[in-house]
Design a protein around this motif. Structure first.
Motif, PDB file in Angstrom:
ATOM      1  N   GLU A 171       4.104  12.178  -3.616  1.00 20.24           N
ATOM      2  CA  GLU A 171       4.630  11.466  -4.807  1.00 20.24           C
ATOM      3  C   GLU A 171       5.962  11.167  -4.632  1.00 20.24           C
ATOM      4  O   GLU A 171       6.545  10.132  -4.879  1.00 20.24           O
ATOM      5  CB  GLU A 171       4.550  12.692  -5.998  1.00 20.24           C
ATOM      6  CG  GLU A 171       3.333  12.927  -6.391  1.00 20.24           C
ATOM      7  CD  GLU A 171       2.432  11.905  -7.104  1.00 20.24           C
ATOM      8  OE1 GLU A 171       3.172  10.830  -7.546  1.00 20.24           O
ATOM      9  OE2 GLU A 171       1.322  11.943  -7.009  1.00 20.24           O
ATOM     10  N   ARG A 172       6.732  12.136  -3.538  1.00 15.37           N
ATOM     11  CA  ARG A 172       8.118  11.346  -3.266  1.00 15.37           C
ATOM     12  C   ARG A 172       7.986  10.167  -2.547  1.00 15.37           C
ATOM     13  O   ARG A 172       8.849   9.155  -2.582  1.00 15.37           O
ATOM     14  CB  ARG A 172       8.851  12.556  -2.513  1.00 15.37           C
ATOM     15  CG  ARG A 172       9.554  13.724  -3.065  1.00 15.37           C
ATOM     16  CD  ARG A 172      10.475  14.430  -2.534  1.00 15.37           C
ATOM     17  NE  ARG A 172       9.975  14.953  -1.084  1.00 15.37           N
ATOM     18  CZ  ARG A 172       9.230  15.898  -1.004  1.00 15.37           C
ATOM     19  NH1 ARG A 172       9.156  16.895  -2.089  1.00 15.37           N
ATOM     20  NH2 ARG A 172       8.631  16.325   0.007  1.00 15.37           N
ATOM     21  N   ASN A 173       7.007   9.789  -1.344  1.00 15.48           N
ATOM     22  CA  ASN A 173       6.951   8.795  -0.548  1.00 15.48           C
ATOM     23  C   ASN A 173       6.470   7.749  -1.589  1.00 15.48           C
ATOM     24  O   ASN A 173       7.002   6.493  -1.548  1.00 15.48           O
ATOM     25  CB  ASN A 173       5.985   9.082   0.297  1.00 15.48           C
ATOM     26  CG  ASN A 173       6.519  10.039   1.687  1.00 15.48           C
ATOM     27  OD1 ASN A 173       7.662  10.170   1.745  1.00 15.48           O
ATOM     28  ND2 ASN A 173       5.638  10.563   2.373  1.00 15.48           N
ATOM     29  N   ARG A 174       5.643   7.832  -2.566  1.00 13.79           N
ATOM     30  CA  ARG A 174       5.112   6.880  -3.396  1.00 13.79           C
ATOM     31  C   ARG A 174       6.414   6.154  -4.278  1.00 13.79           C
ATOM     32  O   ARG A 174       6.360   5.129  -4.364  1.00 13.79           O
ATOM     33  CB  ARG A 174       4.005   7.654  -4.124  1.00 13.79           C
ATOM     34  CG  ARG A 174       3.280   6.368  -5.065  1.00 13.79           C
ATOM     35  CD  ARG A 174       2.006   7.192  -5.784  1.00 13.79           C
ATOM     36  NE  ARG A 174       1.548   6.158  -6.518  1.00 13.79           N
ATOM     37  CZ  ARG A 174       1.428   6.304  -7.902  1.00 13.79           C
ATOM     38  NH1 ARG A 174       1.674   7.308  -8.579  1.00 13.79           N
ATOM     39  NH2 ARG A 174       0.721   5.513  -8.772  1.00 13.79           N
ATOM     40  N   ALA A 175       7.134   7.291  -4.789  1.00 13.53           N
ATOM     41  CA  ALA A 175       8.248   6.766  -5.434  1.00 13.53           C
ATOM     42  C   ALA A 175       9.164   5.881  -4.819  1.00 13.53           C
ATOM     43  O   ALA A 175       9.627   4.950  -5.240  1.00 13.53           O
ATOM     44  CB  ALA A 175       8.901   7.921  -6.322  1.00 13.53           C
TER      45      ALA A 175
ATOM     46  N   GLU B 129       1.948  -6.836  -3.751  1.00 10.13           N
ATOM     47  CA  GLU B 129       0.999  -5.813  -4.287  1.00 10.13           C
ATOM     48  C   GLU B 129      -0.127  -5.514  -3.243  1.00 10.13           C
ATOM     49  O   GLU B 129      -0.407  -4.144  -3.044  1.00 10.13           O
ATOM     50  CB  GLU B 129       0.196  -6.234  -5.609  1.00 10.13           C
ATOM     51  CG  GLU B 129       1.141  -6.212  -6.596  1.00 10.13           C
ATOM     52  CD  GLU B 129       0.284  -6.081  -7.849  1.00 10.13           C
ATOM     53  OE1 GLU B 129      -0.584  -5.330  -8.093  1.00 10.13           O
ATOM     54  OE2 GLU B 129       1.192  -6.265  -9.121  1.00 10.13           O
ATOM     55  N   SER B 130      -0.498  -6.367  -2.366  1.00 12.51           N
ATOM     56  CA  SER B 130      -1.493  -6.031  -1.339  1.00 12.51           C
ATOM     57  C   SER B 130      -0.950  -5.166  -0.187  1.00 12.51           C
ATOM     58  O   SER B 130      -1.628  -4.066   0.260  1.00 12.51           O
ATOM     59  CB  SER B 130      -2.045  -7.316  -0.832  1.00 12.51           C
ATOM     60  OG  SER B 130      -0.937  -7.925  -0.087  1.00 12.51           O
ATOM     61  N   PHE B 131       0.422  -5.338   0.056  1.00  7.34           N
ATOM     62  CA  PHE B 131       1.261  -4.428   0.920  1.00  7.34           C
ATOM     63  C   PHE B 131       1.222  -3.147   0.416  1.00  7.34           C
ATOM     64  O   PHE B 131       0.945  -1.985   1.054  1.00  7.34           O
ATOM     65  CB  PHE B 131       2.433  -4.952   1.500  1.00  7.34           C
ATOM     66  CG  PHE B 131       3.328  -3.861   2.284  1.00  7.34           C
ATOM     67  CD1 PHE B 131       3.231  -3.853   3.592  1.00  7.34           C
ATOM     68  CD2 PHE B 131       4.304  -3.267   1.608  1.00  7.34           C
ATOM     69  CE1 PHE B 131       3.546  -2.985   4.422  1.00  7.34           C
ATOM     70  CE2 PHE B 131       4.996  -2.374   2.562  1.00  7.34           C
ATOM     71  CZ  PHE B 131       4.712  -2.279   3.925  1.00  7.34           C
ATOM     72  N   LEU B 132       1.528  -2.757  -0.863  1.00  6.38           N
ATOM     73  CA  LEU B 132       1.669  -1.514  -1.453  1.00  6.38           C
ATOM     74  C   LEU B 132       0.500  -0.866  -1.504  1.00  6.38           C
ATOM     75  O   LEU B 132       0.218   0.226  -1.476  1.00  6.38           O
ATOM     76  CB  LEU B 132       2.534  -1.585  -2.822  1.00  6.38           C
ATOM     77  CG  LEU B 132       3.905  -1.721  -2.583  1.00  6.38           C
ATOM     78  CD1 LEU B 132       4.603  -2.024  -4.124  1.00  6.38           C
ATOM     79  CD2 LEU B 132       4.589  -0.770  -1.866  1.00  6.38           C
TER      80      LEU B 132
ATOM     81  N   ALA C 105      -3.784   4.250   2.497  1.00 14.46           N
ATOM     82  CA  ALA C 105      -3.489   5.047   3.651  1.00 14.46           C
ATOM     83  C   ALA C 105      -2.747   6.433   3.347  1.00 14.46           C
ATOM     84  O   ALA C 105      -3.191   7.564   3.906  1.00 14.46           O
ATOM     85  CB  ALA C 105      -2.809   4.197   4.566  1.00 14.46           C
ATOM     86  N   SER C 106      -1.864   6.283   2.270  1.00  8.99           N
ATOM     87  CA  SER C 106      -1.190   7.514   2.004  1.00  8.99           C
ATOM     88  C   SER C 106      -2.104   8.595   1.259  1.00  8.99           C
ATOM     89  O   SER C 106      -2.162   9.808   1.487  1.00  8.99           O
ATOM     90  CB  SER C 106      -0.048   7.416   1.039  1.00  8.99           C
ATOM     91  OG  SER C 106       0.934   6.470   1.848  1.00  8.99           O
ATOM     92  N   ARG C 107      -3.128   7.899   0.265  1.00  9.71           N
ATOM     93  CA  ARG C 107      -3.773   8.800  -0.314  1.00  9.71           C
ATOM     94  C   ARG C 107      -4.953   9.412   0.654  1.00  9.71           C
ATOM     95  O   ARG C 107      -5.328  10.427   0.786  1.00  9.71           O
ATOM     96  CB  ARG C 107      -4.567   8.093  -1.319  1.00  9.71           C
ATOM     97  CG  ARG C 107      -3.708   7.805  -2.609  1.00  9.71           C
ATOM     98  CD  ARG C 107      -4.413   7.449  -3.880  1.00  9.71           C
ATOM     99  NE  ARG C 107      -3.658   7.057  -4.986  1.00  9.71           N
ATOM    100  CZ  ARG C 107      -3.211   8.168  -5.730  1.00  9.71           C
ATOM    101  NH1 ARG C 107      -3.594   9.352  -5.521  1.00  9.71           N
ATOM    102  NH2 ARG C 107      -2.574   7.860  -6.710  1.00  9.71           N
ATOM    103  N   LYS C 108      -5.435   8.652   1.505  1.00 14.74           N
ATOM    104  CA  LYS C 108      -6.386   9.036   2.597  1.00 14.74           C
ATOM    105  C   LYS C 108      -5.772  10.125   3.408  1.00 14.74           C
ATOM    106  O   LYS C 108      -6.386  11.432   3.775  1.00 14.74           O
ATOM    107  CB  LYS C 108      -6.721   7.847   3.449  1.00 14.74           C
ATOM    108  CG  LYS C 108      -8.096   8.267   4.440  1.00 14.74           C
ATOM    109  CD  LYS C 108      -8.486   7.104   5.216  1.00 14.74           C
ATOM    110  CE  LYS C 108      -9.811   7.304   6.054  1.00 14.74           C
ATOM    111  NZ  LYS C 108     -10.108   5.987   6.678  1.00 14.74           N
TER     112      LYS C 108
END
Length: 183
Positions: free
Chosen positions: A65-69, A83-86, A92-95
């Motif tokens: 969550e910190r990385n996402r934020a 948006e495509s980059f994010l 990849a982060s969720r995986k």
């Protein structure tokens, strides 16, 4: 063997048997107590592993969550919207998060299986201690009975006249104290 000696020998045998039974019971009780403490220790370790795994999962989710934020904040600060980059980073982060959580749970499961195996072995050992103690006690009882039987035989042999002094006049004429012909 005089009556007093027989009584003393029998009492000593009974006392020895009782002592052996008491020792077997005390030994079994001590072993069971030790095994019970070991089982509690395994259960405590198992619970500690569960808590550590839950903490590790929570830390990993918080890190995600910190990385996402941080990624969202960086995008907002840059003023460009890609948006495509994010979406690629987010996927990849969720995986990676799912893989990390699966590894944490797998490690917990491995530790839990080892703990359960240890508890099962502990339970079987406690049962074996009970069986062994019962057999030791039975062996002490049977040994005591055998010794009492030997005391009885020895006392009986002492109290009955021997074959040489009863029924034979020592003339060598055979059976029956001289009746009939020498056989």
């Amino acid at each position: 063997m005089c009556v007093t000696a027989v009584v003393v020998a029998a009492a000593a045998t009974v006392a020895s048997t009782a002592t052996s039974i008491g020792a077997a019971k005390a030994n079994a009780a001590q072993q069971k107590l030790m095994l019970e403490q070991e089982r509690k220790s395994i259960q405590d370790q198992r619970e500690a592993s569960r808590i550590q795994a839950a903490e590790a999962e929570a830390q990993r989710v918080a890190e995600f969550e910190r990385n996402r934020a941080a990624n969202l904040a960086a995008e907002a600060a840059s003023g460009t919207r890609s948006e495509s980059f994010l979406q690629g980073i987010e996927a990849a982060s969720r995986k990676a998060l799912a893989l990390d959580l699966a590894n944490i749970r797998s490690g917990l499961l491995t530790q839990d299986i080892a703990s359960m195996r240890g508890i099962r072995v502990n339970r079987m050992t406690r049962q074996a201690v009970s069986i062994s103690s019962g057999l030791q006690q039975a062996g002490a009882v049977f040994s005591g009975i055998g010794q009492l039987g030997q005391i009885g035989i020895a006392a009986s042999a002492q109290s009955t006249p021997s074959a040489a002094s009863s029924g034979s006049s020592g003339t060598g004429r055979g059976f029956g104290g001289g009746f009939g012909r020498g056989i």
